[in-house]
Design an enzyme around this catalytic site. Structure first.
Site, short mmCIF file in Angstrom:
data_model
loop_
_atom_site.label_atom_id
_atom_site.label_comp_id
_atom_site.label_asym_id
_atom_site.label_seq_id
_atom_site.Cartn_x
_atom_site.Cartn_y
_atom_site.Cartn_z
N HIS A 1 0.84 -1.16 0.06
CA HIS A 1 0.09 0.00 -0.04
C HIS A 1 0.74 1.06 -0.06
CE1 HIS A 1 -2.67 -3.03 2.04
NE2 HIS A 1 -3.63 -2.57 1.13
N GLU B 1 -0.94 -4.77 -8.98
CA GLU B 1 -0.96 -6.09 -9.85
C GLU B 1 -1.13 -7.37 -9.15
OE1 GLU B 1 2.18 -5.48 -12.66
OE2 GLU B 1 1.21 -3.71 -13.65
#
Ligand code: PAF
Length: 510
Positions: free
Chosen positions: A36, A151
């Protein structure tokens, strides 16, 4: 800008109305880790937009109540991490804010079956419907310019790209590669729940995938059964392990240059996913189009920005023409032409200014091939069948390991028919004539009136499109970009967005 925490739907709507700048949006379910952090900091460093992070544990994504209850909640730490890594605002709504009871305007969406019914969709029933529903709701509230996603959740990323496309949402999806821990396993909020032994097993699983990727670079082969055998020998419970096309998630085909090897395993109570992209060669971009469409300028800039080799096929025809003139070869005589084709070596090398030089038989000809003398014969030379055949072969040799952007008239159709991205760059005749007229370096700007210029361009287009050898044609799978009214940088950015949409960022990692 003052950093803010926003909790209510009305507050976020109010905040949005009063923000004058564009927004980068990073949706999360909290329990933030370095994956994150990378998303938030990438968004911060890429542009000067306002960075908004949302933290919302979406109940619709959980088919198991216990799983939802056990999902780690670390809100204070998440706020600290977000603000210290580039968030300007954090949205922490409640369930009632996102799904207000009796609000008929909330749309509960269904993810597309073809993408959501396989891989993780097999065991997580309704999960992707929940993801689509919450992200659609958040996008409507926040109206960001960019949506940042990892991803790591590749299937989720594909499904959300599809959502943006089908709902015609005005947002660009930017992705970042899977972030791995020191021991190679992908960072995930669920790693916290792993025991020492479970972590050992997942490490083995990830190392098998990474090894398969490395081996594939060498021998272009993958043996799924062998990987399954090795995992089973360690008593790893495999939920799925598949080799697929990275965008359709259908079985990978032999001709796919990039494919996806994706798996999910169970370790005790925890389910973990991982994947790698297998690549036969680095990606290729083919840019074709008529003279005056801005091809060369655009191609050079793309090569620089994406760190790809710029393959100037026109320069190769000029280089050959240079040698023909220098050695006074009668190129109409087949034997003489054959000899020179055997003897010539054309090489591109970067120079000290990071520009590309062209060498013919080790002699630098960058400047000389732009002379008027060469210009006057290059079109004749390039329409000779043998020359075309020879240079197309040479171009393919340069492209064997990929990693290039090539411009010309037959790149997408003849030279690299399997290029990952094909662009047909064009502009109206009026626009191209205007460009030539205002080009200070072109003799045309002073000597020819605009009407005559238009007629000349029409004639050249007709000849290029109707010549027998390698005519200018748009490949069936090329994306046409009409550049009228756009700046060079806008066209470059558009092509880079298309490239990023097709090529996972992860493929850039060795
Ligand atoms: O990837 C996630 O964390 C979630 O699925 C997302 C995108 C924040 C939606 O809840």
């Amino acid at each position: 800008m003052k950093k803010v925490i926003i909790k209510k739907t009305e507050e976020i709507e109010n905040w949005r109305r009063n923000i004058n700048s564009e927004i980068n949006f990073i949706p999360t379910m909290g329990n933030l880790h370095n994956g994150h952090v990378k998303l938030i900091s990438t968004a911060k460093n890429e542009n000067s937009n306002v960075n908004l992070v949302s933290i919302f544990i979406n109940p619709l994504q959980f088919d198991n109540k216990l799983d939802l209850e056990n999902y780690p909640k670390t809100i204070d730490n998440d706020i600290k991490i977000s603000f210290s890594n580039g968030a300007d605002a954090i949205f922490i709504p409640s369930n009632e804010d996102i799904y207000p009871p009796n609000n008929k305007n909330i749309k509960f969406l269904k993810a597309p079956i073809d993408l959501s019914s396989k891989l993780c969709g097999l065991s997580r029933i309704g999960h992707f419907d929940g993801v689509c529903t919450v992200v659609y709701r958040l996008l409507n509230l926040i109206k960001p310019k960019n949506l940042y996603l990892g991803e790591k959740d590749w299937q989720q990323l594909l499904i959300l790209k599809n959502l943006v496309l089908t709902k015609k949402l005005n947002v660009a999806i930017k992705s970042i590669p899977t972030q791995r821990d020191f021991d190679g396993i992908p960072l995930s909020s669920r790693n916290l729940n792993l025991s020492k032994n479970e972590r050992k097993l997942i490490r083995f699983f990830s190392s098998e995938l990474l090894e398969a990727k490395k081996n594939f670079q060498q021998d272009k082969k993958i043996n799924l059964n062998q990987i399954i055998k090795r995992l089973s020998a360690k008593k790893i419970s495999i939920e799925y392990l598949e080799h697929l096309h990275p965008h359709t998630l259908q079985k990978a085909r032999l001709e796919d240059n990039i494919s996806l090897l994706a798996g999910a395993i169970r370790c005790g109570e925890t389910r973990l996913i991982d994947h790698v992209f297998l690549m036969k060669r680095r990606p290729i971009i083919a840019i074709d189009g008529p003279a005056g469409s801005g091809k060369s300028t655009v191609t050079k800039l793309i090569a620089k920005k994406l760190k790809l080799l710029y393959l100037d096929t026109g320069a190769m025809y000029r280089a050959l023409s240079w040698l023909i003139i220098k050695e006074s070869i009668d190129y109409k005589k087949e034997k003489k032409l054959q000899n020179i084709l055997k003897e010539i070596s054309i090489v591109f090398k970067s120079n000290a200014n990071s520009h590309q030089d062209v060498y013919v038989n080790n002699y630098c000809v960058t400047e000389e091939i732009r002379s008027q003398k060469i210009s006057s014969i290059v079109s004749k030379i390039s329409s000779i069948k043998e020359v075309r055949k020879f240079l197309v072969e040479e171009q393919r040799k340069i492209g064997e390991s990929g990693g290039l952007v090539a411009e010309g008239r037959d790149i997408g159709t003849t030279v690299f028919p399997h290029a990952e991205l094909k662009i047909f760059l064009t502009a109206s005749i009026d626009e191209r004539a205007k460009r030539r007229k205002s080009d200070k370096n072109s003799k045309d700007s002073q000597e020819i009136d605009i009407h005559t210029l238009k007629e000349l361009i029409k004639k050249r287009d007709f000849e290029d499109s109707n010549r027998e050898i390698s005519p200018l044609t748009k490949a069936n799978d090329a994306i046409e970009i009409i550049t009228d009214g756009y700046t060079i940088n806008e066209v470059v950015d558009k092509i880079i967005d298309l490239y990023n949409d097709k090529i996972p960022k992860e493929t850039e990692i060795k």
